[in-house]
Write an enzyme that holds these catalytic residues in place. Structure first.
Site, PDB file in Angstrom:
ATOM      1  N   ASP A  38      82.246-175.559 -77.538  1.00 53.03           N
ATOM      2  CA  ASP A  38      81.775-176.672 -78.359  1.00 53.03           C
ATOM      3  C   ASP A  38      81.194-177.810 -77.511  1.00 53.03           C
ATOM      4  O   ASP A  38      81.106-178.944 -77.969  1.00 53.03           O
ATOM      5  CB  ASP A  38      82.903-177.184 -79.268  1.00 53.03           C
ATOM      6  CG  ASP A  38      84.148-177.554 -78.483  1.00 53.03           C
ATOM      7  OD1 ASP A  38      84.146-177.354 -77.239  1.00 53.03           O
ATOM      8  OD2 ASP A  38      85.107-178.048 -79.096  1.00 53.03           O
ATOM      9  N   HIS A 245      62.932-170.749 -56.877  1.00 49.07           N
ATOM     10  CA  HIS A 245      63.670-171.568 -57.838  1.00 49.07           C
ATOM     11  C   HIS A 245      65.164-171.588 -57.520  1.00 49.07           C
ATOM     12  O   HIS A 245      66.003-171.463 -58.406  1.00 49.07           O
ATOM     13  CB  HIS A 245      63.405-171.096 -59.272  1.00 49.07           C
ATOM     14  CG  HIS A 245      61.991-171.351 -59.706  1.00 49.07           C
ATOM     15  ND1 HIS A 245      61.338-170.584 -60.635  1.00 49.07           N
ATOM     16  CD2 HIS A 245      61.087-172.274 -59.312  1.00 49.07           C
ATOM     17  CE1 HIS A 245      60.110-171.037 -60.789  1.00 49.07           C
ATOM     18  NE2 HIS A 245      59.927-172.068 -59.995  1.00 49.07           N
ATOM     19  N   ASP A 262      62.987-180.045 -53.657  1.00 49.04           N
ATOM     20  CA  ASP A 262      62.016-180.160 -54.747  1.00 49.04           C
ATOM     21  C   ASP A 262      62.744-180.893 -55.864  1.00 49.04           C
ATOM     22  O   ASP A 262      63.595-180.308 -56.542  1.00 49.04           O
ATOM     23  CB  ASP A 262      61.562-178.757 -55.180  1.00 49.04           C
ATOM     24  CG  ASP A 262      60.437-178.784 -56.214  1.00 49.04           C
ATOM     25  OD1 ASP A 262      60.240-179.850 -56.833  1.00 49.04           O
ATOM     26  OD2 ASP A 262      59.780-177.747 -56.406  1.00 49.04           O
ATOM     27  N   ASP A 273      57.151-184.907 -59.736  1.00 47.62           N
ATOM     28  CA  ASP A 273      57.473-183.569 -59.225  1.00 47.62           C
ATOM     29  C   ASP A 273      57.102-183.571 -57.741  1.00 47.62           C
ATOM     30  O   ASP A 273      55.921-183.561 -57.402  1.00 47.62           O
ATOM     31  CB  ASP A 273      56.662-182.533 -60.013  1.00 47.62           C
ATOM     32  CG  ASP A 273      57.029-181.108 -59.630  1.00 47.62           C
ATOM     33  OD1 ASP A 273      57.945-180.913 -58.812  1.00 47.62           O
ATOM     34  OD2 ASP A 273      56.385-180.184 -60.164  1.00 47.62           O
ATOM     35  N   HIS A 356      49.944-177.385 -61.144  1.00 49.32           N
ATOM     36  CA  HIS A 356      50.151-177.326 -62.598  1.00 49.32           C
ATOM     37  C   HIS A 356      49.966-178.736 -63.127  1.00 49.32           C
ATOM     38  O   HIS A 356      50.040-179.711 -62.375  1.00 49.32           O
ATOM     39  CB  HIS A 356      51.542-176.763 -62.937  1.00 49.32           C
ATOM     40  CG  HIS A 356      52.689-177.478 -62.282  1.00 49.32           C
ATOM     41  ND1 HIS A 356      53.193-178.671 -62.739  1.00 49.32           N
ATOM     42  CD2 HIS A 356      53.426-177.180 -61.181  1.00 49.32           C
ATOM     43  CE1 HIS A 356      54.200-179.059 -61.967  1.00 49.32           C
ATOM     44  NE2 HIS A 356      54.355-178.175 -60.996  1.00 49.32           N
ATOM     45  N   HIS A 363      56.050-178.922 -66.168  1.00 52.73           N
ATOM     46  CA  HIS A 363      54.889-178.037 -66.288  1.00 52.73           C
ATOM     47  C   HIS A 363      54.249-178.440 -67.603  1.00 52.73           C
ATOM     48  O   HIS A 363      54.575-177.922 -68.657  1.00 52.73           O
ATOM     49  CB  HIS A 363      55.306-176.561 -66.275  1.00 52.73           C
ATOM     50  CG  HIS A 363      55.972-176.167 -64.980  1.00 52.73           C
ATOM     51  ND1 HIS A 363      56.878-175.156 -64.871  1.00 52.73           N
ATOM     52  CD2 HIS A 363      55.845-176.682 -63.733  1.00 52.73           C
ATOM     53  CE1 HIS A 363      57.293-175.057 -63.612  1.00 52.73           C
ATOM     54  NE2 HIS A 363      56.678-175.984 -62.903  1.00 52.73           N
ATOM     55  N   TYR A 390      56.500-169.192 -47.058  1.00 51.43           N
ATOM     56  CA  TYR A 390      57.880-168.697 -47.108  1.00 51.43           C
ATOM     57  C   TYR A 390      57.952-167.387 -46.341  1.00 51.43           C
ATOM     58  O   TYR A 390      57.393-166.376 -46.777  1.00 51.43           O
ATOM     59  CB  TYR A 390      58.305-168.485 -48.574  1.00 51.43           C
ATOM     60  CG  TYR A 390      57.890-169.647 -49.460  1.00 51.43           C
ATOM     61  CD1 TYR A 390      58.693-170.772 -49.610  1.00 51.43           C
ATOM     62  CD2 TYR A 390      56.634-169.645 -50.103  1.00 51.43           C
ATOM     63  CE1 TYR A 390      58.291-171.846 -50.386  1.00 51.43           C
ATOM     64  CE2 TYR A 390      56.214-170.719 -50.883  1.00 51.43           C
ATOM     65  CZ  TYR A 390      57.049-171.817 -51.020  1.00 51.43           C
ATOM     66  OH  TYR A 390      56.646-172.892 -51.780  1.00 51.43           O
ATOM     67  N   GLU A 410      54.698-181.116 -51.768  1.00 50.68           N
ATOM     68  CA  GLU A 410      54.152-181.308 -53.122  1.00 50.68           C
ATOM     69  C   GLU A 410      53.995-182.783 -53.460  1.00 50.68           C
ATOM     70  O   GLU A 410      54.928-183.567 -53.288  1.00 50.68           O
ATOM     71  CB  GLU A 410      55.093-180.662 -54.156  1.00 50.68           C
ATOM     72  CG  GLU A 410      54.719-180.955 -55.596  1.00 50.68           C
ATOM     73  CD  GLU A 410      55.617-180.228 -56.598  1.00 50.68           C
ATOM     74  OE1 GLU A 410      56.807-180.031 -56.288  1.00 50.68           O
ATOM     75  OE2 GLU A 410      55.112-179.873 -57.669  1.00 50.68           O
TER      76      GLU A 410
HETATM   77 MN   LIG Z   1      55.718-178.530 -59.142  1.00 49.93          MN
END
Ligand SMILES: [Mn+2]
Length: 447
Positions: A38, A245, A262, A273, A356, A363, A390, A410
């Site tokens: 819950d 990720h 990130d 971002d 993006h 995104h 990478y 980024e």
């Molecule tokens: Mn990004």
């Protein structure tokens, strides 16, 4: 917090588009998501709904009815939870039906319980309905049931809606082009991310755990008034950075390794971002530095390319070419850049796209393709530029000294009439700036 005039303007912009298509608009906020038993995840309003209302309470919906015959102006009806003393003691304050119209500048507010009973009446003689389906099966079912009721009623003088239209050409197209007000929010989010990333560089040292930097980022986001992280922080030490990720954020940070962060703050639900990669101990090794310089060069070249009239995909192509040329220079790839680009020989080291859209969603919405071709950039669009490299820890095609190095850099870039503006400027990025920030120094004139 929210600015009713801003959201009112957003509704007016949408209503103009709806009127042209003789369409009604129906927007729902997010549903509660159960974490376990819950307990629910912290509520976050759906982005279109927030953009249109500035209203962050769950269980609410907005109906926009364009002008019909005999009607002076379009109607805007907000459905929300009404005041309830007992429930509010348990689950928090509610704006309520009485206060909502003046607080949010909508024509009318009604209790959310009435929505589905009201819709057949309110939607009759609307030719089209703009709404997003496919998110909540139960809501889709109720919507189809409403349409069925209207078709039955069509034997009378009622014309049922003939088309359900997706929100993409409507709210999503409008949200793709940021207004000054939205850019203020995005700059604010970027500024908080700048402080958080700088703090993480200062705090880093061998023996800390990834979770400690994760917690530090969250601390910096929240204490500076942000609603929190715009997405789940990635704090990836060493080879964890090769998992794109990676969100476990629970491993020790080791001497001699890099850490990739990130993480971006959210302001008024607008995202930043940002990714930075820096040495855990504050000093790049020769290999780390060489690879970092390749990624940095690719990122700077791609950012310099951003301007109105160039295609979205060309930003990726520019970054990719610079990366591949760098990989060849370092001996990670063997062959001609041209051939490696054609046969995708680089994919072992760089497997994602460079950009993006960015806005309320990390995104963000907005079409990437138009008439079958990559869309051209226009002023007001915001995109990320995030090349990386990478090298898998078990990649035996390269000498062992390169293995397990993961780097991404980024930034968030606004397309301006003259070219571009880096919203996330000022976050340490060159090797010198990063090493200085890790040592607790700021370089004069650092950008
Ligand atoms: Mn990004």
């Amino acid at each position: 917090m929210s600015d009713p005039a801003f959201h009112e303007q957003n509704r007016e912009r949408l209503v103009r588009l709806l009127r042209d298509r003789r369409a009604a608009g129906l927007f729902f906020t997010s549903a509660h998501k159960v974490r376990n038993h819950d307990c629910e995840y912290r509520f976050r309003p759906e982005s279109d709904f927030w953009w249109l209302t500035g209203f962050a309470e769950p269980e609410s919906a907005l109906l926009l009815l364009p002008t019909l015959e005999g009607q002076a102006r379009p109607r805007q009806i907000l459905y929300l939870r009404d005041r309830d003393r007992e429930r509010e003691i348990w689950t928090g304050r509610r704006l309520g039906v009485t206060a909502a119209p003046s607080a949010l500048r909508v024509d009318e507010a009604r209790p959310i319980e009435r929505l589905w009973d009201d819709l057949p009446t309110l939607l009759k003689n609307q030719e089209r309905i703009v709404t997003r389906t496919g998110l909540e099966p139960e809501r889709d079912r109720q919507l189809l049931e409403t349409l069925t009721k209207l078709r039955w009623a069509a034997r009378g003088m009622v014309v049922p809606p003939l088309e359900l239209l997706d929100v993409a050409p409507f709210t999503h197209e409008l949200r793709l082009f940021k207004t000054e007000r939205e850019l203020e929010h995005m700059r604010r989010a970027a500024g908080i991310s700048r402080a958080a990333h700088s703090a993480a560089m200062r705090a880093s040292k061998p023996g800390l755990n990834e979770c400690e930097l994760d917690a530090l980022l969250e601390h910096e986001f929240r204490r500076r008034g942000s609603t929190g992280a715009a997405y789940t922080n990635i704090v990836a030490g060493g080879a964890n950075a090769c998992i794109l990720h990676y969100v476990e954020n629970d491993q020790p940070l080791r001497d001699g390794e890099l850490v990739l962060i990130d993480a971006g703050a959210e302001w008024e639900y607008y995202a930043s971002d940002v990714t930075r990669t820096f040495p855990v101990n504050g000093r790049f090794s020769a290999e780390q530095k060489a690879l970092y310089e390749v990624v940095l060069q690719a990122q700077l070249t791609a950012i310099a390319h951003v301007r109105p009239g160039v295609s979205f995909v060309s930003v990726h192509e520019v970054a990719l070419r610079a990366l591949v040329e760098g990989f060849v220079r370092l001996g990670l790839l063997v062959g001609k850049a041209e051939e490696l680009l054609a046969n995708e020989g680089y994919r072992r080291f760089y497997m994602h796209r460079t950009s993006h859209w960015l806005g309320l969603d990390v995104h963000d919405c907005g079409a990437y393709v138009r008439d079958g071709a990559s869309r051209l950039l226009e002023p007001g669009m915001v995109l990320t530029v995030e090349p990386g490299c990478y090298v898998a820890p078990d990649d035996e095609s390269v000498p062992s000294r390169w293995r397990g190095i993961g780097i991404r850099i980024e930034d968030d870039v606004l397309v301006t009439p003259a070219g571009h503006e880096v919203l996330t400027a000022g976050i340490p990025k060159t090797v010198e700036e990063v090493e200085a920030a890790c040592a607790g120094r700021t370089l004069a004139g650092a950008t």
